[in-house]
Design a protein around this motif. Structure first.
Motif, PDB file in Angstrom:
ATOM      1  N   THR A  76       8.754  10.679   7.184  1.00  0.00           N
ATOM      2  CA  THR A  76      10.054  10.619   7.856  1.00  0.00           C
ATOM      3  C   THR A  76      10.102   9.391   8.763  1.00  0.00           C
ATOM      4  OG1 THR A  76       9.240  11.925   9.687  1.00  0.00           O
ATOM      5  CG2 THR A  76      10.319  13.128   7.895  1.00  0.00           C
ATOM      6  N   MET A  77      11.317   8.911   9.030  1.00  0.00           N
ATOM      7  CA  MET A  77      11.453   7.675   9.805  1.00  0.00           C
ATOM      8  C   MET A  77      10.839   7.791  11.193  1.00  0.00           C
ATOM      9  SD  MET A  77      15.218   6.672   8.639  1.00  0.00           S
ATOM     10  CE  MET A  77      15.507   5.479   9.919  1.00  0.00           C
ATOM     11  N   LYS A  78      10.988   8.982  11.786  1.00  0.00           N
ATOM     12  CA  LYS A  78      10.443   9.217  13.119  1.00  0.00           C
ATOM     13  C   LYS A  78       8.939   8.957  13.122  1.00  0.00           C
ATOM     14  CE  LYS A  78      12.503  12.677  16.139  1.00  0.00           C
ATOM     15  NZ  LYS A  78      12.673  14.138  16.099  1.00  0.00           N
ATOM     16  N   LYS A 133       6.135   5.493  14.446  1.00  0.00           N
ATOM     17  CA  LYS A 133       4.951   5.621  15.298  1.00  0.00           C
ATOM     18  C   LYS A 133       3.678   5.172  14.600  1.00  0.00           C
ATOM     19  CE  LYS A 133       6.863   9.484  17.878  1.00  0.00           C
ATOM     20  NZ  LYS A 133       7.145  10.828  17.371  1.00  0.00           N
ATOM     21  N   MET A 134       3.769   4.900  13.306  1.00  0.00           N
ATOM     22  CA  MET A 134       2.558   4.549  12.547  1.00  0.00           C
ATOM     23  C   MET A 134       2.242   3.056  12.664  1.00  0.00           C
ATOM     24  SD  MET A 134       3.456   6.855   9.213  1.00  0.00           S
ATOM     25  CE  MET A 134       2.215   6.374   8.052  1.00  0.00           C
ATOM     26  N   GLU A 183      -1.899   2.609   8.802  1.00  0.00           N
ATOM     27  CA  GLU A 183      -1.470   3.955   8.412  1.00  0.00           C
ATOM     28  C   GLU A 183      -0.317   3.916   7.407  1.00  0.00           C
ATOM     29  OE1 GLU A 183      -2.337   6.434  12.525  1.00  0.00           O
ATOM     30  OE2 GLU A 183      -0.639   5.038  12.435  1.00  0.00           O
ATOM     31  N   ARG A 184       0.469   2.833   7.510  1.00  0.00           N
ATOM     32  CA  ARG A 184       1.644   2.735   6.640  1.00  0.00           C
ATOM     33  C   ARG A 184       1.292   2.329   5.209  1.00  0.00           C
ATOM     34  NH1 ARG A 184       6.118  -0.509  10.312  1.00  0.00           N
ATOM     35  NH2 ARG A 184       6.722   1.247  11.619  1.00  0.00           N
ATOM     36  N   THR A 185       0.117   1.720   5.039  1.00  0.00           N
ATOM     37  CA  THR A 185      -0.241   1.197   3.718  1.00  0.00           C
ATOM     38  C   THR A 185      -0.132   2.272   2.634  1.00  0.00           C
ATOM     39  OG1 THR A 185      -1.861  -0.080   4.950  1.00  0.00           O
ATOM     40  CG2 THR A 185      -1.939  -0.275   2.549  1.00  0.00           C
TER      41      THR A 185
END
Ligand code: SF4
Lengths: 387, 284
Positions: free
Chosen positions: B233-235, B239-240, B244-246
Motif C-alpha cells: 500500500t502507498m502508506k 515509509k520503505m 526494502e522497495r526492491t
C-alpha cells in the motif's frame, strides 16, 4: 461536347479549400488529422470551420491515430474525414483495412506528392494510384476518386461522401500538390441541387439487428453507437452479427460481401468524361491534374486533324474496365498520361487485352506533364506499325 | 431460468452468443472483466451509454463478451478510436481495455497523448508482463531478468512504470491494483469512470500459461500469492527505503485531480466562443 451552362454561385477557391467546403456541405462533422505537406490546408480549414458548425476537429499525434479517430467518430454517428499525403497515407493503411472489414463510412483524402518515402513534399506526383487500391492487405474493393480541377474537387468530394455513406465503406479522394494548391473560379451549386446520401438506418428492433447482415444489395443497415443497438465491431473476420469467426463459409460470405457490395453499385460509383471519342482512332486516357495537359494535347491534335479522343477518369477504382475494353476495340492505340512511371497503365493494358497498342506518357520528376510532351508521345504512338 | 435472475452481472454478458471465452484456465483477465462490470453496475450507467474499446491481445478480446457498445480495433490503437468516439459523443462513457504490450509498446504514443489532452477516457491496463496472444514474448513491463520466448536468457529491457507514465503525461486519475486485490480493483475502476478526464487503472494480472510457466510459477494461485506479497500500500511504500522497495510495487490511488479541464469540455467552450465571435463580427 457542348459546355453546360454553369449553375450556382461563383467563387475563387484553392483545391484544398474546395475540398473542405464540399465536405462540410456533404455533412462532414468530424475531422481528425496530422499536419503534412501538401494537405495541411484541409486540416486548417476544418479546424476553422467545424467548431462554427457544431462539428468536432482534433489534431492527433500521428496519422495512425487520425484515421483511428475518424473511424471511431463515424461509428459514433458523424460523417468523418481525414486528409494526408503519401507518407501519412502509408501509415494509415492498417486502419484503412479495418474500415473496409468493419464497413465504416469514412473519407480519406491524399494530396499526392512524389515518393517513395519523404520523396518530394512540395512537388506533384500521382504516386498513390496503387497504394490507394492495394494498400491494406487482404481482399476488398476500394473506391478511389480523382478530380482534375478545383470544380471537380468540390463536386467529387461530395460524391466521395455519398459513396461512403450509402455503401458503408471508406472512400479515397486523390488530389495532388498542384490541384491542392491552385486557385480557380468554381461554381458552388445551390443546396437544393446537391444530392446528399445518408446511412441506411435500421428498421428492425435491436434484438433482431445484425450490423453486417447480407442483403440483396449487400449493404447492411447502420446504426451509431449509443442508440440502443449494442453490437460488436471487430477487425477480425466476423459473422453477420459482428462476432469473430473462423468458419470457412462465414469467411467466404463476409469477403464476398465486401467485394460484391462495390461491384453491384459500380454504375453509381464510376464516373468519367469523354471528349471527341465518337470517331476517334486513338484515345488518351488520363486522370487528375495530368488530365488537364492531356485535354490540351488532344485538342491540339484535333485541330491538326488527328482523330483522337480523351477519356478522363474521375473514378480510377473500381476501374471502368468495360469501357476501356470497348474503346480498345474501336481505336488503334491508347496513350495513358500519368504523373508516375506508369501505374494505371497496367490496368488499361489489362482491359485492352491486346486489341490495340497501349503506350504511356509519364512524368515523374516532380513537374507537371506538358501538353506538348503528351502530343509528341501521341505522334510516336501513331507511328508504331500495327502488330 | 433467465441468467439475469441468477446474478445482476449476467445481464452484462453476451452469454448466449460468445461463451466460453478464449482465455486460459486461471487467467486473470476474466477477473478484471467482472471488476469493470461491477463498477458499471454500481454506478448505474446504462449499457447503451458505454463504449468498450480494445486493441489486440488476450485482454483485448474482452469487448466480444460484454453487452455494451463494443469495438475491437487494431493493435495499440484503442485509445485513438476511443478519442474519435468521445469527440463526437462527449456524453458517452468510453472505457478502453488494454494489455501491457498493446497499451505501452505499440500504443504508447496514443496513451500519453490522451493523458496530455485529458480527454475523458477510462483506461484499464491489464498488466501481465508478457505478450499472451502471440505466445509469450517480452513486453515493455516484463521485469528485468524475467524470461520470455524473446528473452530466453532473461530480459535486459528496463520496464516501464505505467503509473509514472500516466501521471507524468497528465492523467486526472491514476491507480494501481492487482487481481489479488479484487475489491480495490473494481473500486478504482468505478472512480476512474466517475472522474472526468483521462484516467488509468493498472491491474497487475496473472498469465499462468506463459509468464507463469516461463518464470517458474507452479500455479495461478502461486501467482496471486506473489501479487499479495509484492504489492505494497502507498502508506507502507512511503515509509520503505530503497532496499526494502526492491522488487515490490506500490498499489493504491496515486492521482485524483479535477483541476485540469477535460478535453471535450474545453472543445465545447472554445467552439462556443468562436461562434460568438463570428456572430459579433457579423453584427458589428
Ligand atoms: S495466454 Fe496468458 S494472458 Fe492470454 S489468456 Fe492465456 S493465461 Fe491469459
Amino acid at each position: 461536347m457542348a459546355k453546360k451552362k454553369k449553375k450556382g454561385t461563383p467563387v475563387f477557391l484553392q483545391g484544398n479549400e474546395a475540398c473542405v467546403d464540399a465536405a462540410l456541405t456533404a455533412g462532414c462533422r468530424f475531422f481528425a488529422g496530422y499536419p503534412i505537406t501538401p494537405s495541411s490546408e484541409i486540416a486548417e480549414g476544418c479546424a476553422r470551420k467545424l467548431p462554427l458548425l457544431g462539428g468536432a476537429f482534433i489534431q492527433m499525434e500521428d496519422e495512425i491515430g487520425s484515421i483511428a479517430a475518424i473511424i471511431g467518430g463515424s461509428l459514433a454517428g458523424a460523417k468523418a474525414m481525414t486528409a494526408t499525403s503519401g507518407p501519412g497515407f502509408s501509415l494509415m493503411q492498417e486502419n484503412l483495412g479495418f474500415a473496409y472489414i468493419a464497413e465504416v463510412p469514412i473519407v480519406v483524402v491524399s494530396v499526392m506528392r512524389g515518393g517513395p518515402s519523404t520523396g518530394l513534399p512540395t512537388r506533384l506526383s500521382q504516386s498513390d494510384v496503387m497504394q490507394s487500391r492495394f494498400g491494406p492487405h487482404g481482399d476488398y474493393t476500394a473506391i478511389v476518386i480523382t478530380p482534375s480541377s478545383v470544380q471537380e474537387v468540390y463536386d467529387l468530394t461530395i460524391h466521395a461522401f455519398n459513396c461512403a455513406e450509402s455503401l458503408h465503406t471508406p472512400v479515397i479522394l486523390l488530389l495532388d500538390e498542384m490541384l491542392g494548391h491552385m486557385r480557380e473560379k468554381i461554381y458552388i451549386p445551390d443546396v437544393d441541387d446537391i444530392k446528399i446520401e445518408t446511412r441506411k438506418y435500421p428498421t428492425i428492433p435491436p434484438d433482431f439487428f445484425k450490423p453486417f447482415a447480407v442483403t440483396p444489395n449487400m449493404v447492411s443497415e447502420f446504426v451509431a453507437y449509443g442508440e440502443g443497438y449494442r453490437y460488436n465491431v471487430t477487425g477480425l473476420t466476423h459473422d453477420e452479427e459482428g462476432f469473430p469467426t473462423a468458419n470457412p463459409n462465414e469467411i467466404k460470405k463476409m469477403l464476398r460481401k465486401l467485394r460484391k457490395k462495390i461491384h453491384l453499385h459500380r454504375k453509381d460509383i464510376i464516373l468519367y468524361d469523354e471528349e471527341f471519342m465518337d470517331d476517334a482512332l486513338y484515345a488518351v486516357v488520363s486522370y487528375g491534374s495530368a488530365a488537364r495537359a492531356a485535354a490540351s494535347a488532344v485538342r491540339k491534335a484535333r485541330s491538326k486533324g488527328v482523330r483522337v479522343g480523351l477519356i478522363k477518369l474521375k473514378t480510377i477504382w473500381p476501374f471502368p474496365g468495360y469501357r476501356i475494353h470497348q474503346i480498345a476495340k474501336q481505336v488503334r492505340g491508347i496513350l495513358v498520361a500519368e504523373l508516375n512511371m506508369g501505374q494505371l497503365i497496367r490496368e488499361v493494358d489489362r482491359y485492352a487485352m491486346g486489341r490495340c497498342k497501349v503506350t504511356g506518357s509519364f512524368r515523374y520528376d516532380g513537374r507537371a506533364l506538358e501538353p506538348d510532351e503528351i502530343y509528341e508521345n501521341l505522334t510516336e504512338l501513331r507511328s508504331i506499325k500495327r502488330r | 431460468m433467465e441468467l439475469e435472475t441468477i446474478s445482476p452481472y449476467h445481464g452484462y454478458l453476451r452469454m448466449k452468443k460468445k461463451f466460453p471465452t478464449v482465455w486460459c484456465a486461471g487467467c486473470g483477465i476474466g477477473a478484471v472483466m467482472s471488476a469493470i462490470i461491477r463498477a458499471v453496475h454500481e454506478l448505474g450507467i446504462s449499457k447503451n451509454n458505454i463504449v468498450l474499446v480494445s486493441g489486440i491481445g488476450c485482454s483485448s478480446r474482452m469487448p466480444i463478451y460484454v453487452d455494451f457498445n463494443t469495438l475491437h480495433t487494431t493493435h495499440g490503437r484503442a485509445i485513438a478510436f476511443g478519442t474519435g468516439i468521445k469527440m463526437v459523443r462527449p456524453d458517452m462513457k468510453v472505457i478502453v481495455v488494454s494489455g501491457d504490450g498493446d497499451g505501452m509498446a505499440i500504443g504508447g504514443n496514443h496513451f500519453i497523448h490522451a493523458a496530455r489532452r485529458n480527454i475523458d477516457i477510462s483506461m484499464v491496463l491489464i498488466n501481465n508482463y508478457i505478450y499472451g496472444m502471440t505466445g509469450g514474448q517480452v513486453s515493455p513491463t516484463t521485469p528485468l531478468k524475467s524470461f520470455a520466448y524473446t528473452a530466453p536468457y532473461g530480459s535486459i529491457d528496463p520496464p516501464f512504470d505505467a503509473v509514472k507514465l500516466a501521471s507524468g503525461a497528465g492523467a486526472s486519475y491514476v491507480a494501481r491494483s492487482t487481481n489479488y486485490h479484487a475489491v480495490q480493483t473494481s473500486k478504482y475502476i468505478k472512480r476512474a469512470i466517475e472522474r472526468k478526464g483521462f484516467s488509468m487503472v493498472e491491474v497487475i494480472s496473472q498469465c499462468p500459461v506463459l509468464y507463469g510457466r516461463l518464470n517458474k510459477f507452479r500455479s495461478p494461485v502461486e501467482m496471486l500469492k506473489w501479487q499479495r506479497e509484492h504489492a505494497v500500500t502507498m502508506k507502507k511504500w512511503d515509509k520503505m527505503n530503497e532496499e526494502e522497495r526492491t522488487g515490490k510495487f506500490p498499489i493504491g490511488e496515486f492521482i485524483d485531480d479535477d483541476s485540469r479541464a477535460e478535453y471535450t469540455d474545453a472543445y465545447a467552450e472554445m467552439s462556443h466562443k468562436a461562434r460568438e465571435e463570428v456572430r459579433n463580427a457579423k453584427n458589428a
